[in-house]
Design an enzyme around this catalytic site. Structure first.
Site, PDB file in Angstrom:
ATOM      1  N   LYS A  20       0.836  -1.197   0.000  1.00 23.43           N
ATOM      2  CA  LYS A  20       0.000   0.000   0.000  1.00 23.43           C
ATOM      3  C   LYS A  20       0.883   1.265   0.000  1.00 23.43           C
ATOM      4  O   LYS A  20       2.098   1.170   0.205  1.00 23.43           O
ATOM      5  CB  LYS A  20      -0.921  -0.035   1.222  1.00 23.43           C
ATOM      6  CG  LYS A  20      -1.857  -1.264   1.269  1.00 23.43           C
ATOM      7  CD  LYS A  20      -2.802  -1.132   2.459  1.00 23.43           C
ATOM      8  CE  LYS A  20      -3.395  -2.459   2.864  1.00 23.43           C
ATOM      9  NZ  LYS A  20      -4.289  -2.310   4.034  1.00 23.43           N
ATOM     10  N   TYR A  60     -12.034  -2.816  -2.362  1.00 22.65           N
ATOM     11  CA  TYR A  60     -12.481  -3.032  -0.982  1.00 22.65           C
ATOM     12  C   TYR A  60     -14.003  -3.122  -0.866  1.00 22.65           C
ATOM     13  O   TYR A  60     -14.549  -2.879   0.205  1.00 22.65           O
ATOM     14  CB  TYR A  60     -11.943  -1.911  -0.076  1.00 22.65           C
ATOM     15  CG  TYR A  60     -10.507  -2.120   0.364  1.00 22.65           C
ATOM     16  CD1 TYR A  60     -10.098  -3.311   0.967  1.00 22.65           C
ATOM     17  CD2 TYR A  60      -9.551  -1.119   0.217  1.00 22.65           C
ATOM     18  CE1 TYR A  60      -8.789  -3.503   1.390  1.00 22.65           C
ATOM     19  CE2 TYR A  60      -8.233  -1.307   0.642  1.00 22.65           C
ATOM     20  CZ  TYR A  60      -7.868  -2.507   1.230  1.00 22.65           C
ATOM     21  OH  TYR A  60      -6.584  -2.687   1.662  1.00 22.65           O
ATOM     22  N   PHE A  68     -14.769   2.757   8.389  1.00 25.65           N
ATOM     23  CA  PHE A  68     -13.467   3.222   7.898  1.00 25.65           C
ATOM     24  C   PHE A  68     -13.332   3.119   6.381  1.00 25.65           C
ATOM     25  O   PHE A  68     -12.279   3.441   5.823  1.00 25.65           O
ATOM     26  CB  PHE A  68     -12.330   2.438   8.577  1.00 25.65           C
ATOM     27  CG  PHE A  68     -12.450   0.942   8.445  1.00 25.65           C
ATOM     28  CD1 PHE A  68     -12.007   0.291   7.292  1.00 25.65           C
ATOM     29  CD2 PHE A  68     -13.005   0.179   9.462  1.00 25.65           C
ATOM     30  CE1 PHE A  68     -12.117  -1.080   7.150  1.00 25.65           C
ATOM     31  CE2 PHE A  68     -13.118  -1.203   9.338  1.00 25.65           C
ATOM     32  CZ  PHE A  68     -12.673  -1.835   8.177  1.00 25.65           C
ATOM     33  N   ARG A  96      -0.838 -14.908   3.783  1.00 20.04           N
ATOM     34  CA  ARG A  96      -1.488 -14.225   4.913  1.00 20.04           C
ATOM     35  C   ARG A  96      -0.681 -14.410   6.201  1.00 20.04           C
ATOM     36  O   ARG A  96      -0.643 -13.528   7.050  1.00 20.04           O
ATOM     37  CB  ARG A  96      -2.916 -14.758   5.109  1.00 20.04           C
ATOM     38  CG  ARG A  96      -3.857 -14.479   3.937  1.00 20.04           C
ATOM     39  CD  ARG A  96      -4.436 -13.089   3.975  1.00 20.04           C
ATOM     40  NE  ARG A  96      -5.261 -12.841   5.141  1.00 20.04           N
ATOM     41  CZ  ARG A  96      -6.019 -11.755   5.285  1.00 20.04           C
ATOM     42  NH1 ARG A  96      -6.069 -10.836   4.324  1.00 20.04           N
ATOM     43  NH2 ARG A  96      -6.732 -11.578   6.365  1.00 20.04           N
ATOM     44  N   THR A 102      -4.435  -8.389  10.770  1.00 20.89           N
ATOM     45  CA  THR A 102      -4.834  -7.091  10.215  1.00 20.89           C
ATOM     46  C   THR A 102      -4.336  -5.925  11.073  1.00 20.89           C
ATOM     47  O   THR A 102      -3.814  -4.943  10.557  1.00 20.89           O
ATOM     48  CB  THR A 102      -6.379  -7.034  10.105  1.00 20.89           C
ATOM     49  OG1 THR A 102      -6.795  -8.123   9.284  1.00 20.89           O
ATOM     50  CG2 THR A 102      -6.849  -5.727   9.505  1.00 20.89           C
ATOM     51  N   ARG A 113       3.597  -7.266   9.014  1.00 19.69           N
ATOM     52  CA  ARG A 113       2.951  -6.197   9.791  1.00 19.69           C
ATOM     53  C   ARG A 113       3.487  -6.146  11.214  1.00 19.69           C
ATOM     54  O   ARG A 113       3.627  -5.062  11.801  1.00 19.69           O
ATOM     55  CB  ARG A 113       1.437  -6.395   9.802  1.00 19.69           C
ATOM     56  CG  ARG A 113       0.778  -6.054   8.461  1.00 19.69           C
ATOM     57  CD  ARG A 113      -0.653  -6.531   8.423  1.00 19.69           C
ATOM     58  NE  ARG A 113      -1.394  -6.107   7.240  1.00 19.69           N
ATOM     59  CZ  ARG A 113      -2.539  -6.658   6.860  1.00 19.69           C
ATOM     60  NH1 ARG A 113      -3.084  -7.646   7.568  1.00 19.69           N
ATOM     61  NH2 ARG A 113      -3.160  -6.232   5.769  1.00 19.69           N
ATOM     62  N   ASN A 123      -1.191  -0.372   7.688  1.00 16.04           N
ATOM     63  CA  ASN A 123      -0.591  -1.699   7.897  1.00 16.04           C
ATOM     64  C   ASN A 123       0.147  -2.227   6.666  1.00 16.04           C
ATOM     65  O   ASN A 123       0.407  -3.415   6.547  1.00 16.04           O
ATOM     66  CB  ASN A 123      -1.636  -2.694   8.432  1.00 16.04           C
ATOM     67  CG  ASN A 123      -2.787  -2.914   7.463  1.00 16.04           C
ATOM     68  OD1 ASN A 123      -2.765  -2.415   6.346  1.00 16.04           O
ATOM     69  ND2 ASN A 123      -3.785  -3.686   7.893  1.00 16.04           N
ATOM     70  N   HIS A 126      -1.439  -5.598   1.562  1.00 14.91           N
ATOM     71  CA  HIS A 126      -2.698  -6.326   1.359  1.00 14.91           C
ATOM     72  C   HIS A 126      -2.379  -7.716   0.824  1.00 14.91           C
ATOM     73  O   HIS A 126      -1.474  -7.878   0.018  1.00 14.91           O
ATOM     74  CB  HIS A 126      -3.580  -5.596   0.343  1.00 14.91           C
ATOM     75  CG  HIS A 126      -4.738  -6.440  -0.112  1.00 14.91           C
ATOM     76  ND1 HIS A 126      -5.922  -6.517   0.610  1.00 14.91           N
ATOM     77  CD2 HIS A 126      -4.874  -7.296  -1.164  1.00 14.91           C
ATOM     78  CE1 HIS A 126      -6.731  -7.380  -0.005  1.00 14.91           C
ATOM     79  NE2 HIS A 126      -6.130  -7.859  -1.083  1.00 14.91           N
ATOM     80  N   GLU A 137      -9.376 -10.527  -7.257  1.00 13.55           N
ATOM     81  CA  GLU A 137      -8.422  -9.407  -7.131  1.00 13.55           C
ATOM     82  C   GLU A 137      -7.383  -9.435  -8.242  1.00 13.55           C
ATOM     83  O   GLU A 137      -7.005  -8.382  -8.776  1.00 13.55           O
ATOM     84  CB  GLU A 137      -7.777  -9.436  -5.741  1.00 13.55           C
ATOM     85  CG  GLU A 137      -8.778  -9.055  -4.648  1.00 13.55           C
ATOM     86  CD  GLU A 137      -8.298  -9.258  -3.228  1.00 13.55           C
ATOM     87  OE1 GLU A 137      -9.065  -8.936  -2.298  1.00 13.55           O
ATOM     88  OE2 GLU A 137      -7.162  -9.745  -3.018  1.00 13.55           O
TER      89      GLU A 137
HETATM   90  P1  GDP Z   1      -6.843  -7.486   5.839  1.00 12.21           P
HETATM   91  O1  GDP Z   1      -7.423  -8.525   4.906  1.00 12.21           O
HETATM   92  O2  GDP Z   1      -5.970  -8.086   6.909  1.00 12.21           O
HETATM   93  O3  GDP Z   1      -6.108  -6.374   5.098  1.00 12.21           O
HETATM   94  O4  GDP Z   1      -8.058  -6.815   6.624  1.00 12.21           O
HETATM   95  P2  GDP Z   1      -9.553  -6.455   6.151  1.00 12.21           P
HETATM   96  O5  GDP Z   1      -9.850  -7.052   4.810  1.00 12.21           O
HETATM   97  O6  GDP Z   1     -10.465  -6.774   7.285  1.00 12.21           O
HETATM   98  O7  GDP Z   1      -9.496  -4.881   6.020  1.00 12.21           O
HETATM   99  C1  GDP Z   1      -8.879  -4.253   4.925  1.00 12.21           C
HETATM  100  C2  GDP Z   1      -8.061  -3.094   5.408  1.00 12.21           C
HETATM  101  O8  GDP Z   1      -8.914  -2.144   6.020  1.00 12.21           O
HETATM  102  C3  GDP Z   1      -7.038  -3.435   6.487  1.00 12.21           C
HETATM  103  O9  GDP Z   1      -5.829  -3.947   5.959  1.00 12.21           O
HETATM  104  C4  GDP Z   1      -6.832  -2.107   7.153  1.00 12.21           C
HETATM  105  O10 GDP Z   1      -5.942  -1.290   6.376  1.00 12.21           O
HETATM  106  C5  GDP Z   1      -8.222  -1.498   7.067  1.00 12.21           C
HETATM  107  N1  GDP Z   1      -8.943  -1.723   8.324  1.00 12.21           N
HETATM  108  C6  GDP Z   1      -9.475  -2.892   8.769  1.00 12.21           C
HETATM  109  N2  GDP Z   1     -10.058  -2.729   9.964  1.00 12.21           N
HETATM  110  C7  GDP Z   1      -9.883  -1.413  10.269  1.00 12.21           C
HETATM  111  C8  GDP Z   1     -10.270  -0.613  11.370  1.00 12.21           C
HETATM  112  O11 GDP Z   1     -10.877  -1.075  12.330  1.00 12.21           O
HETATM  113  N3  GDP Z   1      -9.916   0.722  11.332  1.00 12.21           N
HETATM  114  C9  GDP Z   1      -9.256   1.250  10.276  1.00 12.21           C
HETATM  115  N4  GDP Z   1      -8.929   2.551  10.303  1.00 12.21           N
HETATM  116  N5  GDP Z   1      -8.858   0.527   9.231  1.00 12.21           N
HETATM  117  C10 GDP Z   1      -9.182  -0.782   9.219  1.00 12.21           C
HETATM  118 MG    MG Z   2      -8.958  -8.384   3.527  1.00 11.00          MG
END
Ligand code: GDP
Ligand code: MG
Length: 162
Positions: A20, A60, A68, A96, A102, A113, A123, A126, A137
Site C-alpha cells: 500500500k 475493498y 473506515f 497471509r 490485520t 505487519r 498496515n 494487502h 483481485e
Molecule cells: P486485511 O485482509 O488483513 O487487510 O483486513 P480487512 O480485509 O479486514 O481490512 C482491509 C483493510 O482495512 C485493512 O488492511 C486495514 O488497512 C483497514 N482496516 C481494517 N479494519 C480497520 C479498522 O478497524 N480501522 C481502520 N482505520 N482501518 C481498518
Molecule cells: Mg482483507
C-alpha cells in the site's frame, strides 16, 4: 513418507499481494518482496500504480458498510501501490501468515505487519484472503497478458521431484 512427498503433484495457486502507499513511501518494497521470494514463492506479475478512488472502492467493495471504508479508499488511492501476483503451493494461506494479523498490534513478531507497522490504518500490505478473492483481485488489478507463465529455475529444488 518421503517418497509420497517427493512424488506429490504440484498444486500451484496464485494470490494478489499489494504494498500500500504507506509501505511504498516508507521504502519497504524490497524488504517485503524479499520475504516472499526467500520463502520460495514465484513472482508472476508486478506493477506500480496509483489507483483511482473508484478503483479502490471496487477493491475493498466487501468492506463498503464499515465506518473506515471511505478513509481506507482515500488512502489506497493517495499514492503508488505496488501490485503483485505471487505463485506457489499454499501461497494464499501462507501469504497471509507472512503478512500477519490485520491489526499490527496483534501481528506476531516475524510477520511483515508485526515487524514493520504499528496501526491498523497504516498496515502497509494487502493479501487475498481466499481462493475466490485471489481470483477476483488478480482479475481486477491485472490484464491476462500481464501475468507471466514460466518455470522458475529453482522449482525442482524448492519442491523436489514431482
Ligand atoms: P486485511 O485482509 O488483513 O487487510 O483486513 P480487512 O480485509 O479486514 O481490512 C482491509 C483493510 O482495512 C485493512 O488492511 C486495514 O488497512 C483497514 N482496516 C481494517 N479494519 C480497520 C479498522 O478497524 N480501522 C481502520 N482505520 N482501518 C481498518
Ligand atoms: Mg482483507
Amino acid at each position: 513418507m518421503l517418497q509420497d512427498q517427493e512424488a506429490h503433484a504440484l498444486q500451484m495457486e496464485r494470490t494478489f499481494i499489494a504494498i500500500k502507499p504507506d509501505g511504498v513511501q516508507r521504502g519497504l518494497i524490497s524488504e517485503i518482496i524479499e520475504r516472499f521470494e526467500r520463502k520460495g514463492f514465484k513472482l508472476v506479475a508486478i506493477k506500480l500504480v496509483v489507483p483511482s478512488k473508484t478503483f479502490a472502492q471496487k477493491h475493498y467493495y466487501d468492506l463498503k458498510d464499515r465506518p473506515f471504508f471511505n478513509g481506507l479508499c482515500n488512502f489506497l488511492s493517495s499514492g503508488p501501490v505496488l501490485a503483485m501476483v505471487w505463485e506457489g503451493e499454499g501461497v494464499i494461506t501462507y501469504g497471509r501468515k507472512l503478512i500477519g494479523a490485520t491489526d499490527p498490534q496483534k501481528s506476531e513478531p516475524g510477520t511483515i505487519r508485526g515487524d514493520l507497522a504499528i496501526v491498523v490504518g497504516r498496515n502497509i500490505i494487502h493479501g487475498s484472503d481466499g481462493p475466490e478473492t485471489a481470483k477476483n483481485e488478480i482479475n481486477l488489478w491485472f490484464k491476462p497478458d500481464e501475468l507471466t507463465n514460466y518455470t522458475s529455475n529453482q522449482e525442482k529444488w524448492t519442491y523436489g521431484e514431482h
